[in-house]
Design an enzyme around this catalytic site. Structure first.
Site, PDB file in Angstrom:
ATOM      1  N   LYS A  51      -6.482  -5.343  -1.714  1.00 48.35           N
ATOM      2  CA  LYS A  51      -5.598  -4.453  -2.475  1.00 48.35           C
ATOM      3  C   LYS A  51      -6.360  -3.728  -3.590  1.00 48.35           C
ATOM      4  O   LYS A  51      -6.294  -2.504  -3.724  1.00 48.35           O
ATOM      5  CB  LYS A  51      -4.445  -5.278  -3.067  1.00 48.35           C
ATOM      6  CG  LYS A  51      -3.639  -4.578  -4.124  1.00 48.35           C
ATOM      7  CD  LYS A  51      -2.837  -3.448  -3.559  1.00 48.35           C
ATOM      8  CE  LYS A  51      -2.303  -2.551  -4.648  1.00 48.35           C
ATOM      9  NZ  LYS A  51      -1.436  -1.504  -4.173  1.00 48.35           N
ATOM     10  N   PHE A 108       0.834  -1.213   0.000  1.00 45.07           N
ATOM     11  CA  PHE A 108       0.000   0.000   0.000  1.00 45.07           C
ATOM     12  C   PHE A 108       0.860   1.250   0.000  1.00 45.07           C
ATOM     13  O   PHE A 108       0.393   2.342   0.312  1.00 45.07           O
ATOM     14  CB  PHE A 108      -0.943  -0.013   1.217  1.00 45.07           C
ATOM     15  CG  PHE A 108      -1.835  -1.230   1.256  1.00 45.07           C
ATOM     16  CD1 PHE A 108      -2.944  -1.308   0.421  1.00 45.07           C
ATOM     17  CD2 PHE A 108      -1.543  -2.298   2.076  1.00 45.07           C
ATOM     18  CE1 PHE A 108      -3.752  -2.440   0.418  1.00 45.07           C
ATOM     19  CE2 PHE A 108      -2.349  -3.430   2.088  1.00 45.07           C
ATOM     20  CZ  PHE A 108      -3.452  -3.504   1.259  1.00 45.07           C
ATOM     21  N   CYS A 145      -0.266   2.670 -10.840  1.00 42.96           N
ATOM     22  CA  CYS A 145      -1.172   1.739 -10.143  1.00 42.96           C
ATOM     23  C   CYS A 145      -2.650   2.029 -10.371  1.00 42.96           C
ATOM     24  O   CYS A 145      -3.393   1.137 -10.763  1.00 42.96           O
ATOM     25  CB  CYS A 145      -0.888   1.782  -8.648  1.00 42.96           C
ATOM     26  SG  CYS A 145       0.825   1.426  -8.277  1.00 42.96           S
ATOM     27  N   GLY A 200      -8.681  18.031  -8.908  1.00 45.46           N
ATOM     28  CA  GLY A 200      -7.619  18.389  -9.845  1.00 45.46           C
ATOM     29  C   GLY A 200      -7.907  17.881 -11.231  1.00 45.46           C
ATOM     30  O   GLY A 200      -9.073  17.718 -11.613  1.00 45.46           O
TER      31      GLY A 200
HETATM   32  C1  UGA Z   1      -1.273   4.538  -5.022  1.00 47.37           C
HETATM   33  C2  UGA Z   1      -1.873   4.328  -3.620  1.00 47.37           C
HETATM   34  O1  UGA Z   1      -1.989   5.594  -2.952  1.00 47.37           O
HETATM   35  C3  UGA Z   1      -1.001   3.388  -2.783  1.00 47.37           C
HETATM   36  O2  UGA Z   1      -1.632   3.123  -1.548  1.00 47.37           O
HETATM   37  C4  UGA Z   1      -0.832   2.075  -3.546  1.00 47.37           C
HETATM   38  O3  UGA Z   1       0.017   1.185  -2.859  1.00 47.37           O
HETATM   39  C5  UGA Z   1      -0.222   2.359  -4.910  1.00 47.37           C
HETATM   40  O4  UGA Z   1      -1.076   3.260  -5.644  1.00 47.37           O
HETATM   41  C6  UGA Z   1      -0.094   1.034  -5.610  1.00 47.37           C
HETATM   42  O5  UGA Z   1      -1.123   0.395  -5.882  1.00 47.37           O
HETATM   43  O6  UGA Z   1       1.027   0.572  -5.817  1.00 47.37           O
HETATM   44  P1  UGA Z   1       0.646   6.118  -6.030  1.00 47.37           P
HETATM   45  O7  UGA Z   1       0.156   5.685  -7.379  1.00 47.37           O
HETATM   46  O8  UGA Z   1       2.105   6.085  -5.779  1.00 47.37           O
HETATM   47  O9  UGA Z   1      -0.030   5.213  -4.867  1.00 47.37           O
HETATM   48  O10 UGA Z   1       0.195   7.623  -5.816  1.00 47.37           O
HETATM   49  P2  UGA Z   1      -0.943   8.468  -5.060  1.00 47.37           P
HETATM   50  O11 UGA Z   1      -0.291   9.400  -4.139  1.00 47.37           O
HETATM   51  O12 UGA Z   1      -1.998   7.604  -4.492  1.00 47.37           O
HETATM   52  O13 UGA Z   1      -1.532   9.333  -6.254  1.00 47.37           O
HETATM   53  C7  UGA Z   1      -2.099   8.734  -7.403  1.00 47.37           C
HETATM   54  C8  UGA Z   1      -2.735   9.767  -8.300  1.00 47.37           C
HETATM   55  O14 UGA Z   1      -3.901  10.317  -7.705  1.00 47.37           O
HETATM   56  C9  UGA Z   1      -1.829  10.959  -8.627  1.00 47.37           C
HETATM   57  O15 UGA Z   1      -1.960  11.252 -10.013  1.00 47.37           O
HETATM   58  C10 UGA Z   1      -2.381  12.075  -7.780  1.00 47.37           C
HETATM   59  O16 UGA Z   1      -2.156  13.342  -8.342  1.00 47.37           O
HETATM   60  C11 UGA Z   1      -3.857  11.739  -7.749  1.00 47.37           C
HETATM   61  N1  UGA Z   1      -4.568  12.282  -6.573  1.00 47.37           N
HETATM   62  C12 UGA Z   1      -4.316  11.796  -5.330  1.00 47.37           C
HETATM   63  C13 UGA Z   1      -5.545  13.257  -6.746  1.00 47.37           C
HETATM   64  O17 UGA Z   1      -5.808  13.712  -7.876  1.00 47.37           O
HETATM   65  N2  UGA Z   1      -6.228  13.734  -5.648  1.00 47.37           N
HETATM   66  C14 UGA Z   1      -5.992  13.260  -4.395  1.00 47.37           C
HETATM   67  O18 UGA Z   1      -6.670  13.730  -3.454  1.00 47.37           O
HETATM   68  C15 UGA Z   1      -5.005  12.284  -4.234  1.00 47.37           C
END
Ligand code: UGA
Length: 440
Positions: free
Chosen positions: A199, A147, A255, A248
């Site tokens: 997951k 995660f 992922c 956004g």
């Molecule tokens: C995500 C999950 O957060 C992790 O828990 C999970 O382990 C991982 O995928 C995975 O499956 O390996 P990650 O892809 O690294 O992690 O990044 P996030 O920080 O979750 O952001 C993902 C996307 O969502 C980004 O493009 C971000 O800009 C966007 N986002 C995130 C939003 O547009 N708004 C939000 O409030 C949060």
């Protein structure tokens, strides 16, 4: 302390390997890419992940890197599978790298296989059957999904909200739980199918929250409300919580897009049409494209207009470009005939038709608009007298609601956020009604 072989030296494998070594285990990371293994052996970190280099350096004598399967599995108590599971054309997860690991196991293997890669529900059962068919009943199988998020992966691994362990055999589950000694977190024990489902469900729920708040943002724009206040106002409800409510231009990365599609296909392959997941994915596709409508509202047609995309990676603190919204934006803008420049503090993608700029000032000089695509903290300093004067049109489309609209407007920029209130000062002179010529 255990001996752990990790298959796959990508984000997940390297972080898992480095963190287990930091917990005191003996780790061998195996990958099929010679260049990657060479660089790791030379002490280089092939990916941008804050804190990872320090951990690898600290654990140098407990972690090694190899191309050789035999060397990796010799004496291993655990074999962590952290290989890629990209989507196939059908949208299912491609498990060929996972099957290669299973097929490469020597006939006398006795370790426990631990699945870290994200796989469809039912994969564990299939692997178990394949192991049994090869006479490898002594090889255990445990699902231990990850995660961690990129950019905070080391911290997330060491301070997780929970550890999920799905096992066919309680003892195997106990052994994997014991590997995490030193980490203080609740442990959820489950059957393998349920662990796999946890997951996929976690990522599906996170993207649902984001697409939901993005749609609320779109409604806010129509009714002149501010999504930032709305998110704050609902996030304080303990039943809802404040996270993943940042509106956004949509979610990307290695992922979320892959896993949401995989869950949708898993449901479909199992005879269920997952309506909500389909909508969540579609909202995300449309969200990226809304930026163009905003640019057109201010600039008219985009042919020949120069647009600076600020921040290219799919999120800040990573150089990962996989499914980055900037890719869709750049190609849509190019298709409209715009000239596209890009700036990012770490990502250096080779984007056809996009000119990469070394500095923010260079990226916006002569530009008709600047679009904040990724909320790198460096961009907080971007609006200034100097950048306003450098731009042909001082227009900022803030795809991440990073900036303070009032401060930006006070500097003389026109500003459009996502789901934020529009100000009368945001209409550029060129886009407003043309002034009537007065005859002398
Ligand atoms: C995500 C999950 O957060 C992790 O828990 C999970 O382990 C991982 O995928 C995975 O499956 O390996 P990650 O892809 O690294 O992690 O990044 P996030 O920080 O979750 O952001 C993902 C996307 O969502 C980004 O493009 C971000 O800009 C966007 N986002 C995130 C939003 O547009 N708004 C939000 O409030 C949060």
């Amino acid at each position: 302390m255990a001996r752990i072989a990790i298959f796959g030296a990508g984000y997940v494998g390297l972080v898992t390997g480095a963190c287990f070594a930091d917990l005191g285990h003996e780790v061998v990371v195996r990958d099929v890419l010679p260049e990657r293994i060479q660089r790791l052996r030379a002490g280089e970190v092939p990916i941008y992940e804050p804190g990872l280099g320090e951990v690898l350096e600290r654990c140098r004598d407990r972690i090694s890197f190899t191309l050789d399967v035999g060397e990796a599995v010799a004496g291993a108590d655990f074999l962590y599978v952290a290989v890629g599971t990209p989507p196939t054309y059908a949208g299912d997860a491609d498990l060929s790298a996972v099957w290669t690991v299973v097929d490469e196991l020597p006939g006398d293997a006795r370790m426990t296989i631990v699945m870290k890669s994200t796989v469809p529900v039912g994969t564990g059962e299939k692997v178990r059957a394949a192991l049994d068919a090869r006479g490898l009943e002594a090889v255990g199988y445990v699902s231990n999904p990850e995660f961690t998020a990129e950019g905070t992966a080391v911290r997330d691994f060491m301070n997780p909200d929970r550890i999920v362990i799905g096992a066919f055999d309680e003892e195997d589950g106990d052994a994997v739980e014991a590997l995490h000694g030193g980490i203080d977190a609740p442990v959820v024990r489950a059957d393998v199918n349920s662990a796999e489902m946890i997951k996929l469900t976690a990522n599906a729920f996170l993207v649902t929250r984001i697409s939901f708040i993005n749609e609320i943002a779109n409604v806010c724009e129509l009714v002149d409300a501010d999504v930032e206040r709305v998110a704050e106002g609902i996030g304080l409800d303990h039943r809802l919580g404040p996270h993943f409510l940042r509106a956004g231009i949509g979610w990307g990365g290695s992922c979320f897009p892959k896993d949401s599609l995989a869950l949708k296909q898993l449901a479909a392959n199992s005879g269920y049409h997952f309506h909500l997941m389909n909508a969540v994915i579609e909202v995300n596709e449309l969200q990226k494209r809304r930026v163009l409508q905003k640019l057109q509202r201010h600039l008219g047609g985009l042919r020949g207009k120069s647009i600076a995309l600020l921040g290219l990676s799919f999120k800040p603190h990573t150089d990962d470009m996989r499914e980055a919204p900037s890719l869709v934006l750049a190609s849509r803008l190019l298709a409209e005939g715009a000239e596209v420049r890009g700036w990012d503090p770490v990502a250096r993608p080779d984007l056809q038709g996009v000119t990469l700029s070394a500095t923010l000032l260079e990226a916006v000089t002569g530009a008709d608009a600047a679009v904040i695509v990724t909320e790198w903290p460096q961009l907080l300093e971007f609006p200034s007298e100097e950048t306003r004067r450098a731009m042909r049109h001082p227009l900022i489309v803030d795809g991440r609601n990073l900036l303070d609209p009032d401060a930006v407007r006070a500097l003389g920029f026109a500003y459009e956020g996502t789901g934020r209130r529009i100000s009368a000062t945001d209409v550029l002179p060129e886009a407003a009604e043309p002034e009537l010529e007065t005859s002398e």
